[in-house]
Design an enzyme around this catalytic site. Structure first.
Site, short mmCIF file in Angstrom:
data_model
loop_
_atom_site.label_atom_id
_atom_site.label_comp_id
_atom_site.label_asym_id
_atom_site.label_seq_id
_atom_site.Cartn_x
_atom_site.Cartn_y
_atom_site.Cartn_z
CE LYS A 144 9.59 6.15 13.75
NZ LYS A 144 8.76 5.25 12.92
CE1 TYR A 160 11.39 9.45 12.33
CE2 TYR A 160 13.01 8.99 14.04
CZ TYR A 160 12.31 8.60 12.90
OH TYR A 160 12.53 7.35 12.37
CB THR A 196 -0.94 0.03 1.22
OG1 THR A 196 -0.18 0.29 2.41
CG2 THR A 196 -1.70 -1.27 1.37
CB SER A 216 10.04 1.86 16.50
OG SER A 216 10.43 2.92 17.34
#
Length: 283
Positions: A155, A151, A35, A137
């Site tokens: 995570k 960022y 996808t 991750s």
């Protein structure tokens, strides 16, 4: 005993880990729903896998798109054995430099998007009594540095949720694998890197990070194709880990971060324990 064919649903397959995981799964004899937001970027994958690969549009920030992709996977293959939440992008900027819309957009993709896809697939995994959720991750899920606060926040959040999720779904035979890559050649630092505005005062603390980001694209030591093959190998293990670090830099950095946390815990243990007190039933 022969290895059973699995069905994968992978997000973010236009480049990097997602693309290589599709190839590795196909090489292992599995079937894959690949996808991306733009399925035109997946044409070569469709050709490589023939009837064993399908493609679907999936925008992880669009709940309807998520459920359509899950339904298309079930219609095409009848089941889902491995979900890989890989869609995302990098971001560099000091906390004060990031605007709130930028931070919310980052979390919408990297955290809430992964949660949305996970929730859409979980009922099927529970009903069939097995499956694996692979959360892509980063070593940034345990380690951070100046300029990567946004960022790493995404995570860290994903890892915290995924650790709880692993315990919640274990009774149903469903497993969770948190993958923590270091620096890999996945366009991180290139077109898939968001850069915030700059505030000159932060050059002293984030300047080196920004310079490293600008120079890293295509020069990282990690090979995403090798990483994908390792992930497939780990999924075949009888007792896979909850967390899997990938790359020498990830192993080194995560170990150092854990040692720093242990040093803080040990160094301040006596003071920390002073806060316990008796419970006064009459008070």
């Amino acid at each position: 005993m022969a290895r059973r064919e699995r069905v994968w649903l992978v997000t973010g397959c236009s480049a990097g880990f997602g693309r290589e995981l599709v190839r590795a799964a196909l090489a292992a004899g599995d079937r894959v729903m690949a996808t991306a937001r733009d399925t035109g970027q997946l044409a070569d994958l469709s050709g490589a896998g023939r009837e064993r690969v399908r493609t679907a549009r999936l925008d992880v920030t669009d709940e309807a798109s998520v459920h359509r992709a899950v339904a298309e996977t079930l219609a095409a293959f009848g089941r889902i054995d491995v979900l890989v939440n890989n869609a995302g992008y990098g971001s560099v900027g000091a906390v004060e430099e990031l605007t709130m819309p930028e931070l919310r957009a980052l979390l919408e993709v990297m955290f809430f998007g992964a949660v949305s896809v996970t929730r859409a697939v979980l009922p099927h995994l529970r009903r069939q009594g097995g499956g694996t959720i692979v959360q892509m991750s980063s070593m940034g899920g345990q380690v951070t540095m100046p300029g990567f606060g946004g960022y790493c926040a995404a995570k860290f959040a994903l890892e915290g949720l995924s650790e709880a999720l692993a315990a919640e779904v274990a009774p149903f035979g469903v497993r969770v694998l948190i993958v923590e890559p270091g620096a890999f050649r996945t366009e991180f630092g290139g077109r898939r890197m968001h850069r915030s505005r700059t505030i000159e005062a932060y050059r002293v603390s984030t300047g080196e990070t920004r310079a490293a980001v600008d120079a890293m694209d295509g020069t990282q030591p990690g090979d995403p194709a090798k990483a994908a093959r390792v992930i497939v190998e780990v999924l075949d293990a009888a007792e896979p880990p909850l967390r899997l670090a990938l790359g020498q830099d990830a192993v080194r950095s995560i170990r150092a971060a854990q040692q720093r946390r242990r040093a803080d815990l040990d160094g301040w243990e006596e003071l920390s324990r002073r806060t316990d007190g008796g419970f006064d039933m009459a008070g």
